[in-house]
Each structure stands twice: as C-alpha cells, then as structure tokens.
Design an enzyme around this catalytic site. Structure first.
Site, PDB file in Angstrom:
ATOM      1  N   CYS A 136      15.250 -13.946  20.263  1.00  0.00           N
ATOM      2  CA  CYS A 136      15.757 -15.261  19.849  1.00  0.00           C
ATOM      3  C   CYS A 136      16.482 -15.949  20.991  1.00  0.00           C
ATOM      4  O   CYS A 136      16.287 -17.143  21.227  1.00  0.00           O
ATOM      5  CB  CYS A 136      16.671 -15.116  18.633  1.00  0.00           C
ATOM      6  SG  CYS A 136      18.015 -13.941  18.866  1.00  0.00           S
ATOM      7  N   HIS A 158      23.792 -17.792  17.466  1.00  0.00           N
ATOM      8  CA  HIS A 158      24.259 -17.596  18.829  1.00  0.00           C
ATOM      9  C   HIS A 158      24.554 -18.968  19.445  1.00  0.00           C
ATOM     10  O   HIS A 158      23.925 -19.965  19.083  1.00  0.00           O
ATOM     11  CB  HIS A 158      23.170 -16.948  19.690  1.00  0.00           C
ATOM     12  CG  HIS A 158      22.661 -15.640  19.199  1.00  0.00           C
ATOM     13  ND1 HIS A 158      23.463 -14.537  19.051  1.00  0.00           N
ATOM     14  CD2 HIS A 158      21.407 -15.234  18.856  1.00  0.00           C
ATOM     15  CE1 HIS A 158      22.727 -13.511  18.636  1.00  0.00           C
ATOM     16  NE2 HIS A 158      21.480 -13.901  18.495  1.00  0.00           N
TER      17      HIS A 158
END
Lengths: 334, 334, 334, 334
Positions: free
Chosen positions: D141, D217
């Site tokens: 990711c 994130h």
C-alpha cells in the site's frame, strides 16, 4: 545571595521548573500561581511552596474551596527578581506589561512569539546571548530538541529537513484528541524551522503531524551535509553533547514507551527525560545525507533551559558552569 | 538476620518487588533473573543487583552482548530463602517443581491458578493464613483491588457485581492492542469473582472489558447491602482502610490520567500508586444498593502484598506490624 | 402525498437521517442546514439535496466560499411539515420557539431534555405514544440501545444495573480526547437510567465511563429477575426482537471492531449498524440474575427511530407497519 | 470468455479484491480460501462465493462448525486461470511452488519479496511490464502510494525523501499495538525506498514510524527538484493523475479521519479510498524543494492494481483501457 524566583502558572512546565529551582543553591522559589485549587495546588502547599492566585478574578474559586492563597500574582511579583511565565501559549505576551510595570525580569516559554523577548534561548547553543537580559524566551520543547542536536553538528549542516511526529496531548490533558487519526500540519514547511533559526543560524525546513499518543514527540531528521562525515563521528559528537543521550533499539528501546520506562527505572521525578533521545542505530550517512531519529520529552526537556536562563540573565555563572550545575542538580546524564 | 530473597523475572512486577525488598531492613535482595540483556538488566546491574540468566538456554544471549551474569536461576535458588516468581502467567506453576526440589519457599503472582499455592493472599484481608506457609499466591492486581475495598465493608455486603474496565497493555508493552476497540470478556460472570473468593468469602460476580489505554484498570462496583449504611459511613471506612485512598473529581481527578499525575507529583518511583483509588463523589447509597468506582494501578498495587507475604511466610512480624513497615518503606499514604 | 421533511444540522446524525428519509416512499427531503461549507455540505449538494444556512450569521461563510445556499433555516421551515433537529445537544430546546412560531412539527434528539418534547420515543417500545404528536424526542443512542433489549424482556425485569463503556468521540471528531485514560462519570447512578424511564417504566440504575475509542459504546447489563427464565429463552427473545442482532465471539466477533467490520462487509452506508449487537455467549442466567453484553453504534442506531417518529407524528402507519417499512428501506436484518 | 480468478486468503485485501473481481465483466470469481469459519467466511457464502479451506489442515475447523467448504486450495487451483495470493506476508513465496505445480498464474502482494515475481507492479507506472507475465507482485500500500504520485512528477525529481507515518493495525485487527507510543523503524533509510525502485527508477530514501491509529498511513514527502516547477503545476499534474485525489483542509479535511469520512459519505464499500489523498494546501515549492503530504488507505489502495494486473497478465486490455474499466467499476473518482 540567592536570586528570587516566582513561577506564573504551576502546570506541566511550571511545576517542573519550580522543582528545579528548589534544587539550585543559588536560587530561591518565592511562590507559584494557580488559577484553581486543584490537586496540583494542594501538592504545592504540601511542599511548602507559597501559592498565589493567578489573578484577582480567581480568588473566589480558592475561597469557595477554603484554600488559603498568599495573595495574587501582583503580590508575588513584588517579592521576586524574576518570574518564569509558564502560562498557556500567547498569555505570556499579555502578561509582559505587568512584568515590565513591576520591573521584574521574565522568562517566557516557547508558546510565545520570539518578539516577546530579547533572546530565544537554548543554553548549550547561545547562553551568552542571554547574559544580563531582562526578557528571555526558552524555546518550545521541539525547537529545543532540534537545536540541541543540530547545534552540535552545525559545521556539517548544509540544510536540514525534519519531520516532527507530535504527541496529541500531555499525559494529564484528557480533553484533547484525536483518539484515532493522524493530523498533518498542512502548511509545509511548518513554523518550527524558523523557530530554530531564532536560536541558531541554520538552513532548516520542517513538517509536523499530530498522532494519538501522550508520551513524547519524535523527529525524523535528514541533513544535507556541507562536508563529509561518517555516522560514527556523528555518534561520537552526540555522545559528547550535553543533554543528548543515545539509546539502542537492541537493548529494548523499541519505541517512545521504553524511553519513558528508562526514565521511570531511573526514578526520575515525573519520569522526566530532560535529555534528547537519539536512537543510535538510526544515525546513518548515505552519500552526502545524514539521517537520525530523536525523541523529545515535551514535559521536561525545557526545564534545565529555564534554570540556565535565570543564571544568564543575572550573570550568575559562565555558560558551562551553569549547565554543569543544572545537570548535576537534576541528575542529567552527560 | 535478614531473609534472603530472589526474584525470578525482573519485569513490570519483578523490578518493583526488587526495589521494595531493598527498602526493607529485614530482607536482603540476593539477585534477580532476566531472559535477555535489555535495558532493565543493565539498570539492575547499575543498582548493584546480581543478575542471573532465567535459565541456561538464555546464557548465549548474554554472552553475545558481553553482559556478565552471575549464573542461572539454579544458582540463585541456592542462595535464597524465598523466591518471588514474577514470570508471565502460567510459568510459575511450571517453575514450582524446581523450587520444591531446591527447598526454597516461593511466592507466585495472580497469573497462576490458586491451586499452585497453599494460600491466595491480600495482606489486610488474610495475612494470618500465610503464616509459616511455603507457597503463597499474591492475587492479581484486579483481585487485590476488589479485595481491599470489599473486605473493608464486608459486613454490609450481601452480593457484589463489579464491572472491570481493563487497560489493554502496560505502558512499556507496545506489542499488544487493541488500538481502537472495546473487547468484552464474553463469559459472564468472569473468573475474577471466584478469584476474590480465594481470599475472602464473599458473594461476588464480575464482568470484564479491555479498552485501549495503558494507565490503570477501573472498576464500577455495585453492592447489594445486607444491612443499611450511608455513603458517608462507607467513605469513613475507606478513609480508615490501609492501601485505599479517596480522590475528588472536584480537585481535578477527572480520569485515571490525573491519578497517575498525582503519583508523579509525589515523585513516586515509576509513578507507582500502590493504593486503590476510590472516587469520593462516586460513593453513593440508593435504597439497599451501594455504588462506588475505583481505579487500580496494575503495575504496582500488588508490590506491598509481596513484601507482606514474605514476612508472613517466615513469621517475621504480626499482620499490622508488617503492613505498617511495608507502608512506611514505600511511602504509602494511610 | 408525501410528508415534507427538513433536517436542521447535517452532521453525524443529520446526514444519516437525511439518507433514510430519501429512501422512504412516503417522505420527501426538502433540505438540510449547515453552519459551514465543509465537505459534508458539498456532498449534500452533489446528492441534489437543497442546502440552507443554519442561520443568517453563517451566510458570510458560504458566500466567502462561493457556496450557494438556498436560504436560511427560516426559509426551509416554510417548506416542510416536520423538521428533524439534529443540532448539538441543548440547541434543540433553543430552536423550539422558532419551530413553534412557524407551526412545523419537530423531532429532537437525545441531547435534549425530555421536557423539550411531548414524548420520548423508541419505536418498538412506545410508537403509539407519538401518534399525532407535534414534538417528539428520539432518545440518545445509549438510551435507545438499553430500551430495545430491555423492553423485549421487560416482564422478567425486577431491576437493571447497566454499566456503559462509552466511546470518547465519533470517528470524524478529532478534537475530543482522552487519548490515553478512562474517565468515569462520578455521579452514580448516572442520568442514563432515568432517561430510559422516559420511554418505558423500568427499575434501572446505570454508571458510565469514557474510554479512548471511536467505534461503539458497550453496555454490561445485569438484571435482577422478577421470575425465572433461562439464557436460551432470553436468546430466543432477542432473536425475535427487531433491531437487535446476536453475534458470536466464536465467529470472530471479539470486539467492537469486528462488529463494525460486519457492517462494512454488508456494505452498509457509513458502516451503519442500526441494530443493537448482543454477544450471544454473554447471555447468561445465574440464580435470579441475568447477564448480557451489548454494543451500540452511536452514529446510526437512532436513525430508524427518527423515521418511525415521523410516521407516528403524522399517523401515516401503524407501529409494526412503519417499523417493517423502515427496516426494509435500510436493510435492517430482522 | 472470462478469466477465472481465485483468491487465496479472504482477509482485508482478499475480500476487497474478490469484490472487485465480481464487478468486472471480463473476470469470474471461482472461489476464495479461508483458514477458519469466521464471519467473513459466512459472509462470502451469503454472497454466493465458493469457499475453500486454505489447506487440508484447516478442514477440521470447518467440519466442527458445520461449515461446508467446496474443497481445499488444491481444488480451487484446478478451476482457475490465476490465483490472487492475499495471504500474510511471506506466505506467498512458500505458496508459489504449489501455483507453479498447478500451472496457474499468480499475483502476489507487497508483503512478498520482489524476487518472488517477475514484475513489481503499479498499473499507471508500469502496466506494460506485466503483459503476458505469469507472476506479478502488486507492491505494498505504501509503495503504491509513493509510486502513484512520484511517477506523475518523475521528470522533476532529482531525489525524494519520504517519511511514512504508519497506522499500527488495520481497523479489525485488535491484537496489535502499540496503544500509546511511537515506534520508529531505526534502520534509516528504510526498505520502502528500494521497494519503490522495483517499480520506477527514482532516487528515493525513506524512514518509517508506527503510531497508534488504524485508519490510514500518512507520508510527508520532500523532493529535491531536477528542474524548476511551481506548486500549482504540481497540483495540476495531481489533478490529472488517476487514482490520486486532492483534498482541502479548508473544507474540513483536518486529518485522516475526515478522509475516511469522505469515503463513508460516498457510501464506498468498506469505506474504501482507493485513491491516494494529497492535501492541496500542503503542496509547496521552496527554492528547489517540493513538499507535499499524502495519505494512503492501506486496506484498499492496492485493490484496483490487482485487477489491472490480471488484465495485463492475460493481455486482456491496453493499459489505459484497463485502468479506465477498473476505475469505473469501483467508482474511482478521476
């Protein structure tokens, strides 16, 4: 003769500075102010510290709780040579007129603008600048942390980029969030770089993020080097730098939690970690870039700076003599 | 002559018990065991505490790190009269055979089953039961907390229902979650009620929940009363109960964070709050039901119990004499 | 003919109620109000929902952002038969005068006092009470949760004690803490018990705690039984109770996180879990006490109640017909 | 004719890829594997997806729960043209032998080493490289997030320094911490930079930190520029870049929480935010340095990449045709 010190604002920073003042043989704590009779006020009284109301408007609160105060801030100012203003950010500037009127010197904290004082101060970086001054600003915990390590390696620094991962709230501040999010400061570079420049001339840009933790701030630092250096040289420098300590992940320092546990294991008052913590394994040089990671205990790293600032303002000691005495009194390692 | 004490497992509980043992004038700390040379092991050495490997299999780790250990657990057992087993839950039972073989007395912690020892122990509730015993189990932090307040008001108790809101992990345990969820124990009543019954005969049922915080457990307690009593009588009892302290929200104790801040303000080692904290405003009687809320500092409340257990096992002191000496040595308030 | 609905306050609750209104074939959403042109306002516009300023004082904000509003709350009120007030707690009461003046019916949320409305409402418990009324209060998420399960087993209930472990902030509210603490409501019993009693006559006492999570509230419920019942009978009742769902830890529902994951797996809008979630394994009877644990999705459980309240106020449907239609429109399971 | 797809591992990524496969008109989902009959397995069955045991060793679990599986992974492999391996990091490499033996093509995720596959893949950056390949690795990711924005501005990039502030655990992973700490990756630069280089040739160094949040994130990115460019040009580029979206703090996007709220407001399945979110205000150029901040939804940003990878491996579509079809099927904005 001892310099007489008052503390305006007996909270996270104020109570630690009060404690530190009490441990100096050349200073005398004359009193502290509170806005309300909470458990910190009761603790101050137990310790024999004179407690004043921060202003007349708060007197009623103390009366209602049958908590005797010695007087108000105005009364305290009559008794001191210097006041350490540890009020919430921005209030110091408003308080300054009062300090000027009473003719006491004043130390402000990093929540105030640099222009509030004559000097922005980190002892090991620019102690001499504060000699004899009336108004000194001890810079913020983050600026202090950046300045301590960067001033030590300044000759190698061409440009610094520091990303600051900030704790959301102090441990005993339960009002502020976020509970589950990362909040970026979207103005990049952030104001922290220029703040470092109020202390040392250095080429620095920063960004800042808030994350849901209470323990410490963490800085990811990258330096464009002006001249070659090896990681082990930087480590040697940090080992020789006061108020900077190296920690090894290999010994279990996996996160900020273990750094605080280290301070707890030392039985430091309030688990203060006055020193900036640098992870030894993180210090690395790749080409002309130096990397390192450090953590800052936002509740305590500026405490020794306040003590040294007082000595400088009253020209009570030379720089390294003051730093040494402050360090010894607080158990600061190296 | 001092009783010679060893600690098997120098972690959260073990290091605090070691500290407490060192503060007793009738005990001598002979050494502690570690499984790895982490910063806690280095700290032990700095403090002059002999460090042993927890078993031979761990020796290599210490050798690799050039960390000299005195020997292994087996060697330590040769030198002590009693071993305090502060290993992770369930390991104590497996260690017992070794203790039996060496003929040393042993104290287990609350992570072990009651059947591992002869007595399940909370000093103020059943000190006498441990007199002269070889194997004593100091019950868990939560059971200790429930027992301290409930034993004090036992005569009024018909039935207790306690809901326990538990911290997810200790402050320096960064591996365990959850980060953002509430985890119920779906077996209701939970095992905590029967665990209290290993110490005092009381009619109690409990449920337990894990929440994302590290500081303290909190208990919401409801008591069906056997006979009438007023809230102020209960408060009076708690004020007279050792190792129980009353806190006022009005003074700023809004959450577990301020309770820990109180311990930090006292400069308690590791911010230990050995006392069970009861919120004064929460004590209330409605009809035949008593309500109160208490908080338990999971890292430290069982520490004084370990000390008292040693005294009981060697019949070194009467109950209240031991409790008083332990309290004084640790700065326990009331 | 469709009833014309406006929403005052397009936040966590308001936007969900707006969505629900749009899915009813007997209602028409006339518009919503906003205090600022944030992303929720833009989303409303994208969805074709007329956006009004919550009051004239906010118009400037919208102008500055070049965000066209249709008018202000006053204009919206001219167009609707009923306004759903989903403003922050306490504001509804102040808004009521305006609603009265305009002659529109109004639904208030649980942040308002019961006296603000004629009826405090949970559809399955007291739908009929709201028939034809002008002012109805949909009770809070927690009260709704308690009422749904307790009204289903009311015949067995002698007394209820419920401990509520509350989320600190909604997922998109990043201002509020605590980050790392448990905050008790020190007034015990808390106000939640009497709030349930505004809907159903039941003997109930509660306590409440805030913990650092955003997902759901959890309730630990203990019932003193009026007459014998077995756990499996209670489970059968809950299985037959609308807007209550049973979940098994055995299937992986270990915490509130997996309950939300369930709603996400269903592709529920905003992961709404309109149903009260009861952990099947937690339902237990011991002697004359029943225990169970439930979780409440604070963002959505009151949404179907708002829809049913509208139908009752305009006598548009019988109770079970309204509930069935609301359920079907929102994909509520059982 | 449709390509037959199997998913090995129906967890966070696997279930999203399964959903995405079902929305493609040129693919057919043949089945998924599970290691246990948890609620995700039941949901798959409800959706009509054939469920297989991940290996024979898990069959007993399903039998015990009376959950019928179609067979085991081996059986599924017989039926598919390509298997998407969404097992935990490192397992994919071990599974590869099985895939080779059965002669099915395989897609691995970013938890595997680059050497496990022939190509490391981000559709918009190097779709062509995967044409006709048998083993493709969709990168992690974070790597996907970095590659999407950096490949768009690659011509301006001399050197990148990215600091990654990572979520501690996914929302439904309640086992992992930390609860209250910041955990640095002490190896700096971290492995993420070289991982980006498996997709695009770029000069990049990174550091990474874990913080107690579950949502997304966040990356703080600084680019040393190869040639002059203005912030507004970069913004224009990002606006034209697929799978990258700009968000304004001014509209209320203060943190990752509001980004997720945006996805919830769109009624995205599982609140997926497939797009990399760049804060518009954060894009800034100072001298020869470009700054910007982006957020990555770790649960979903790689999902479209898996779909495009399948098309490339079977040469089913040209690059932009595949990206367009994937985007449309998932509601990806721009």
């Amino acid at each position: 003769m001892k310099v007489k010190v008052g503390i305006n604002g007996y909270g996270t920073i104020g109570k630690r500075v009060a404690y530190a003042v009490m441990r100096q043989d050349d200073m005398k704590l004359m009193g502290v102010t509170k806005t309300r009779p909470d458990f910190e006020a009761y603790r101050a009284k137990e310790l024999g510290i004179p407690v004043y109301a921060a202003s007349e408007e708060f007197l009623l609160r103390f009366e209602k709780a049958d908590f005797d105060v010695v007087g108000t801030l105005g009364d305290l100012l009559e008794k001191v040579d210097v006041i350490v203003d540890a009020t919430p950010g921005g209030m110091g500037a408003r308080n300054k007129a009062l300090y000027e009127k009473t003719g006491v010197k004043a130390i402000f904290q990093g929540g105030e603008k640099a222009t509030t004082a004559e000097v922005s101060f980190v002892a090991q970086a620019n102690y001499e600048k504060a000699l004899g001054k009336d108004y000194v600003r001890v810079v913020s915990c983050n600026t202090t942390g950046l300045t301590r390590t960067l001033s030590a390696i300044q000759e190698y620094v061409d440009h610094v980029y520091a990303v600051m991962i900030r704790r959301a709230a102090d441990p005993n501040d339960t009002r502020r969030g976020p509970v589950n999010a990362i909040t970026p400061g979207v103005t990049v570079p952030s104001h922290h770089g220029p703040d470092v420049q109020t202390v040392i001339p250095i080429n620095i840009e920063t960004s800042a993020f808030i994350v849901p933790t209470t323990l410490m701030h963490v800085h990811s630092i990258m330096v464009d080097l002006k001249k070659p250096v090896e990681a082990k040289d930087i480590i040697d420098i940090f080992e020789d730098t006061t108020r900077v300590l190296l920690f090894e992940k290999e010994k279990g320092f996996e996160s900020t939690a273990q750094l605080i546990e280290f301070a707890r294991d030392l039985h430091r008052e309030w688990n203060n970690l006055y020193e900036i913590a640098v992870w030894r394994e993180s210090v690395n040089v790749r080409g002309n870039r130096l990397f390192y990671i450090q953590a800052v205990h936002q509740e305590s790293d500026v405490v020794p700076e306040n003590i040294d600032a007082i000595r400088a303002m009253f020209e009570m000691a030379e720089k390294w003599d003051s730093i040494r005495r402050t360090n010894e009194s607080l158990g600061i390692v190296g």
